[in-house]
Structures are given as structure tokens and as C-alpha cells.
Design a protein around this motif. Structure first.
Motif, PDB file in Angstrom:
ATOM      1  N   LYS A 118       0.849  -1.182   0.000  1.00  0.00           N
ATOM      2  CA  LYS A 118       0.000   0.000   0.000  1.00  0.00           C
ATOM      3  C   LYS A 118       0.892   1.243   0.000  1.00  0.00           C
ATOM      4  CE  LYS A 118      -3.132   2.485   3.085  1.00  0.00           C
ATOM      5  NZ  LYS A 118      -3.736   2.515   4.431  1.00  0.00           N
ATOM      6  N   PRO A 119       0.514   2.313  -0.718  1.00  0.00           N
ATOM      7  CA  PRO A 119       1.318   3.547  -0.676  1.00  0.00           C
ATOM      8  C   PRO A 119       1.562   3.992   0.764  1.00  0.00           C
ATOM      9  CG  PRO A 119      -0.368   3.728  -2.358  1.00  0.00           C
ATOM     10  CD  PRO A 119      -0.639   2.436  -1.628  1.00  0.00           C
ATOM     11  N   ALA A 120       2.782   4.463   1.026  1.00  0.00           N
ATOM     12  CA  ALA A 120       3.184   4.798   2.388  1.00  0.00           C
ATOM     13  C   ALA A 120       3.154   6.301   2.643  1.00  0.00           C
ATOM     14  CB  ALA A 120       4.582   4.243   2.655  1.00  0.00           C
ATOM     15  N   ASP A 121       2.329   7.042   1.884  1.00  0.00           N
ATOM     16  CA  ASP A 121       2.311   8.504   1.994  1.00  0.00           C
ATOM     17  C   ASP A 121       1.991   8.983   3.406  1.00  0.00           C
ATOM     18  OD1 ASP A 121       2.846   8.491  -0.684  1.00  0.00           O
ATOM     19  OD2 ASP A 121       0.782   8.856  -1.309  1.00  0.00           O
ATOM     20  N   GLU A 122       0.993   8.353   4.049  1.00  0.00           N
ATOM     21  CA  GLU A 122       0.603   8.790   5.394  1.00  0.00           C
ATOM     22  C   GLU A 122       1.718   8.523   6.403  1.00  0.00           C
ATOM     23  OE1 GLU A 122      -3.033   6.415   5.326  1.00  0.00           O
ATOM     24  OE2 GLU A 122      -4.121   8.235   5.843  1.00  0.00           O
ATOM     25  N   LEU A 123       2.387   7.385   6.251  1.00  0.00           N
ATOM     26  CA  LEU A 123       3.485   7.046   7.153  1.00  0.00           C
ATOM     27  C   LEU A 123       4.661   7.999   6.948  1.00  0.00           C
ATOM     28  CD1 LEU A 123       4.319   5.076   9.354  1.00  0.00           C
ATOM     29  CD2 LEU A 123       5.169   3.536   7.582  1.00  0.00           C
ATOM     30  N   ILE A 124       4.938   8.341   5.699  1.00  0.00           N
ATOM     31  CA  ILE A 124       6.006   9.293   5.391  1.00  0.00           C
ATOM     32  C   ILE A 124       5.684  10.664   5.990  1.00  0.00           C
ATOM     33  CG2 ILE A 124       7.063  10.593   3.495  1.00  0.00           C
ATOM     34  CD1 ILE A 124       6.908   7.969   1.856  1.00  0.00           C
ATOM     35  N   THR A 125       4.430  11.092   5.858  1.00  0.00           N
ATOM     36  CA  THR A 125       4.001  12.366   6.454  1.00  0.00           C
ATOM     37  C   THR A 125       4.190  12.333   7.966  1.00  0.00           C
ATOM     38  OG1 THR A 125       2.384  12.719   4.693  1.00  0.00           O
ATOM     39  CG2 THR A 125       2.048  13.941   6.747  1.00  0.00           C
ATOM     40  N   PHE A 126       3.846  11.203   8.578  1.00  0.00           N
ATOM     41  CA  PHE A 126       4.017  11.052  10.030  1.00  0.00           C
ATOM     42  C   PHE A 126       5.492  11.184  10.419  1.00  0.00           C
ATOM     43  CE2 PHE A 126       5.182   8.242  13.523  1.00  0.00           C
ATOM     44  CZ  PHE A 126       4.422   8.762  14.552  1.00  0.00           C
ATOM     45  N   PHE A 127       6.380  10.508   9.677  1.00  0.00           N
ATOM     46  CA  PHE A 127       7.813  10.603   9.964  1.00  0.00           C
ATOM     47  C   PHE A 127       8.293  12.055   9.876  1.00  0.00           C
ATOM     48  CE2 PHE A 127       8.769   5.961   8.573  1.00  0.00           C
ATOM     49  CZ  PHE A 127       8.432   5.506   9.838  1.00  0.00           C
ATOM     50  N   ARG A 128       7.809  12.757   8.851  1.00  0.00           N
ATOM     51  CA  ARG A 128       8.222  14.157   8.677  1.00  0.00           C
ATOM     52  C   ARG A 128       7.707  15.024   9.825  1.00  0.00           C
ATOM     53  NH1 ARG A 128       7.404  14.048   2.295  1.00  0.00           N
ATOM     54  NH2 ARG A 128       9.571  13.667   1.721  1.00  0.00           N
ATOM     55  N   GLU A 129       6.453  14.822  10.204  1.00  0.00           N
ATOM     56  CA  GLU A 129       5.875  15.616  11.291  1.00  0.00           C
ATOM     57  C   GLU A 129       6.605  15.380  12.613  1.00  0.00           C
ATOM     58  OE1 GLU A 129       1.804  14.428  11.249  1.00  0.00           O
ATOM     59  OE2 GLU A 129       1.251  15.837   9.654  1.00  0.00           O
ATOM     60  N   ILE A 187       6.618   4.578  16.718  1.00  0.00           N
ATOM     61  CA  ILE A 187       6.793   4.187  15.310  1.00  0.00           C
ATOM     62  C   ILE A 187       5.914   2.979  14.975  1.00  0.00           C
ATOM     63  CG2 ILE A 187       8.451   3.271  13.635  1.00  0.00           C
ATOM     64  CD1 ILE A 187      10.610   4.915  15.160  1.00  0.00           C
ATOM     65  N   LEU A 188       5.932   1.981  15.838  1.00  0.00           N
ATOM     66  CA  LEU A 188       5.138   0.767  15.574  1.00  0.00           C
ATOM     67  C   LEU A 188       3.646   1.066  15.574  1.00  0.00           C
ATOM     68  CD1 LEU A 188       7.073  -1.956  17.621  1.00  0.00           C
ATOM     69  CD2 LEU A 188       7.330  -1.309  15.220  1.00  0.00           C
ATOM     70  N   GLU A 189       3.229   1.959  16.472  1.00  0.00           N
ATOM     71  CA  GLU A 189       1.811   2.333  16.516  1.00  0.00           C
ATOM     72  C   GLU A 189       1.406   3.025  15.216  1.00  0.00           C
ATOM     73  OE1 GLU A 189      -1.754   4.468  17.037  1.00  0.00           O
ATOM     74  OE2 GLU A 189       0.138   5.559  16.985  1.00  0.00           O
ATOM     75  N   ALA A 190       2.305   3.881  14.675  1.00  0.00           N
ATOM     76  CA  ALA A 190       2.020   4.575  13.406  1.00  0.00           C
ATOM     77  C   ALA A 190       1.963   3.591  12.245  1.00  0.00           C
ATOM     78  CB  ALA A 190       3.082   5.639  13.149  1.00  0.00           C
ATOM     79  N   ILE A 191       2.858   2.612  12.229  1.00  0.00           N
ATOM     80  CA  ILE A 191       2.842   1.597  11.162  1.00  0.00           C
ATOM     81  C   ILE A 191       1.516   0.847  11.185  1.00  0.00           C
ATOM     82  CG2 ILE A 191       3.875  -0.568  10.356  1.00  0.00           C
ATOM     83  CD1 ILE A 191       6.574   0.509  11.475  1.00  0.00           C
ATOM     84  N   LYS A 192       1.073   0.452  12.385  1.00  0.00           N
ATOM     85  CA  LYS A 192      -0.185  -0.300  12.504  1.00  0.00           C
ATOM     86  C   LYS A 192      -1.393   0.558  12.144  1.00  0.00           C
ATOM     87  CE  LYS A 192       1.796  -3.392  15.888  1.00  0.00           C
ATOM     88  NZ  LYS A 192       2.014  -3.682  17.313  1.00  0.00           N
ATOM     89  N   ARG A 193      -1.290   1.868  12.377  1.00  0.00           N
ATOM     90  CA  ARG A 193      -2.405   2.758  12.065  1.00  0.00           C
ATOM     91  C   ARG A 193      -2.501   3.045  10.569  1.00  0.00           C
ATOM     92  NH1 ARG A 193      -1.284   8.342  13.828  1.00  0.00           N
ATOM     93  NH2 ARG A 193      -0.752   7.288  15.762  1.00  0.00           N
ATOM     94  N   TYR A 194      -1.345   3.369   9.933  1.00  0.00           N
ATOM     95  CA  TYR A 194      -1.376   3.803   8.543  1.00  0.00           C
ATOM     96  C   TYR A 194      -1.172   2.667   7.536  1.00  0.00           C
ATOM     97  CZ  TYR A 194      -0.900   8.402  10.691  1.00  0.00           C
ATOM     98  OH  TYR A 194      -1.100   9.526  11.449  1.00  0.00           O
ATOM     99  N   ASN A 195      -0.412   1.657   7.887  1.00  0.00           N
ATOM    100  CA  ASN A 195      -0.140   0.541   6.979  1.00  0.00           C
ATOM    101  C   ASN A 195      -0.215  -0.779   7.755  1.00  0.00           C
ATOM    102  OD1 ASN A 195       1.507   3.015   5.893  1.00  0.00           O
ATOM    103  ND2 ASN A 195       1.203   1.673   4.133  1.00  0.00           N
ATOM    104  N   PRO A 196      -1.417  -1.160   8.196  1.00  0.00           N
ATOM    105  CA  PRO A 196      -1.541  -2.337   9.072  1.00  0.00           C
ATOM    106  C   PRO A 196      -1.103  -3.652   8.430  1.00  0.00           C
ATOM    107  CG  PRO A 196      -3.707  -1.526   8.378  1.00  0.00           C
ATOM    108  CD  PRO A 196      -2.704  -0.511   7.945  1.00  0.00           C
ATOM    109  N   GLN A 197      -1.080  -3.734   7.107  1.00  0.00           N
ATOM    110  CA  GLN A 197      -0.668  -4.965   6.433  1.00  0.00           C
ATOM    111  C   GLN A 197       0.831  -4.998   6.131  1.00  0.00           C
ATOM    112  OE1 GLN A 197      -2.958  -7.396   6.096  1.00  0.00           O
ATOM    113  NE2 GLN A 197      -4.346  -5.939   7.096  1.00  0.00           N
ATOM    114  N   ALA A 198       1.529  -3.963   6.536  1.00  0.00           N
ATOM    115  CA  ALA A 198       2.960  -3.868   6.218  1.00  0.00           C
ATOM    116  C   ALA A 198       3.769  -4.901   7.000  1.00  0.00           C
ATOM    117  CB  ALA A 198       3.472  -2.464   6.534  1.00  0.00           C
ATOM    118  N   LEU A 199       4.847  -5.331   6.371  1.00  0.00           N
ATOM    119  CA  LEU A 199       5.840  -6.167   7.053  1.00  0.00           C
ATOM    120  C   LEU A 199       6.903  -5.222   7.605  1.00  0.00           C
ATOM    121  CD1 LEU A 199       7.347  -8.913   7.589  1.00  0.00           C
ATOM    122  CD2 LEU A 199       8.445  -8.549   5.381  1.00  0.00           C
ATOM    123  N   TYR A 200       7.244  -5.391   8.892  1.00  0.00           N
ATOM    124  CA  TYR A 200       8.297  -4.545   9.449  1.00  0.00           C
ATOM    125  C   TYR A 200       9.261  -5.386  10.281  1.00  0.00           C
ATOM    126  CZ  TYR A 200       5.624  -4.545  13.833  1.00  0.00           C
ATOM    127  OH  TYR A 200       4.948  -4.921  14.969  1.00  0.00           O
TER     128      TYR A 200
END
Length: 197
Positions: A111-122, A154-167
């Protein structure tokens, strides 16, 4: 004169309860300190690790001397082994609470990671985003190096924005505060903690 006479304690109570409990708690202390010493060593904190090593050895010697003075009792061996096991558990709990050191987090998402990238920047978190290819198609691969204390965020943001992501998460011994120079000749600093982009 033995301990039971000095402190006016029943010898059976001393040998079957008090000394095993002392050994049990001494082992919890020295094994917990050992866990912390290793963590500080891995994070290049040599002075703290050296001081912890001194106390670890002193407590261990006290516990082992009581074992040798009470070789006939199975309860001392049980206390020694039980304290060792509990010390590992307690040491790991303390280490989790302290959250010492740095970690690298890798995120792979279809899935596109735009929201996660925005979170990292913020959050002023340094990151690198790469486009990759998996067996199922294109993916985004994000890397970030941060203080371990920020890992739950960080893990909470991954689960919120990209819950299917492998990390994946790995400990990092050292992080350079270097510069990268792009093809236009502009330099920018990477992986600096606490600063802006």
C-alpha cells in the motif's frame, strides 16, 4: 559461632528458608545486573558497564559462598537456579523499561506509504523511502533509525497507517551523523536525532 547463634535464629529456619531466600534474591540481582552490563557494553558505555561488572561479581561471590557453606541442602541449589532464571526475566523487564540505544526499523508495504512518510516528517524522524519489487508487485521500503524509546510510537504509526505492512526492528550499536551529497551538489545531514530536516 555461626549465623543462627549470632542472630538467635532457629538453625532449620536459617538453613531451609533464610539462606535459600538470600541466595535467590542475590542471583536475581547479579543476573539482572549482568543483563544491563551487556546492554551498556553493546552501546559503548564502558564506564557504566565496568561499574556494573564490579557489583555483579561481588553479589555472585556472596551467593556462591553461601552455596559452598550449605552444600548438603537441595534448597540452596533450587534457590540458586530459580534466582538465575528469575534474574534473566527481571533483567529483560528492566532493559525494556530503560529503552537504551538505537534501532533501525524497516517497513515493506504494498500500500502507498504517503501517510506514514508524512508522520515521519511531522515527528522529525529521519527516514529513507525506496521503491522496490516483490513477487506480488511493487512495494515501498522505508528505513528509519531512531532512539529505542521512540519505537512504540513508530510501531503504533505503522499499525495505524499501513496495518498490512511487514516490518523488522534491529538494534544498532552506532549511528553516524554524516552527510549525503545529491547529484546537484547539495548536501544534507542524515540520521541526526532531534533535529529538523
Amino acid at each position: 559461632m555461626n549465623l543462627s547463634e549470632i542472630f538467635n535464629i532457629d538453625p532449620e529456619l536459617l538453613n531451609y528458608v533464610i539462606i535459600p531466600l538470600l541466595i535467590f534474591f542475590a542471583r536475581i540481582c547479579d543476573v539482572s545486573i549482568n543483563t544491563l552490563r551487556i546492554i551498556f557494553m553493546l552501546n559503548s558505555r564502558k564506564y557504566v558497564a565496568t561499574i556494573l561488572g564490579f557489583f555483579e561479581a561481588a553479589i555472585w561471590l556472596m551467593a556462591i559462598s553461601q552455596i559452598f557453606q550449605n552444600l548438603g541442602g537441595w534448597q540452596t541449589f533450587l534457590a540458586y537456579a530459580g534466582g538465575y532464571a528469575m534474574g534473566i526475566f527481571v533483567g529483560m523487564m528492566i532493559e525494556e523499561r530503560l529503552a537504551i540505544g538505537n534501532v533501525v526499523v524497516r517497513v515493506i508495504t504494498a500500500k502507498p506509504a504517503d501517510e506514514l512518510i508524512t508522520f515521519f516528517r511531522e515527528q522529525n524522524m529521519r527516514f529513507t523511502n525506496l521503491e522496490g519489487e516483490s513477487g506480488d508487485g511493487p512495494v515501498n521500503v522505508l528505513f528509519t533509525v531512531n532512539k529505542r524509546e521512540r519505537l512504540p510510537t513508530i510501531l503504533e504509526a505503522i499499525k495505524r497507517y499501513n496495518p498490512q505492512a511487514l516490518y523488522t526492528v534491529e538494534g544498532v550499536k552506532k549511528v553516524s551523523d554524516g552527510e549525503v551529497v545529491d547529484d546537484r551538489g547539495f548536501s544534507r545531514r542524515i540520521f541526526r536525532f532531534g533535529g529538523g530536516r
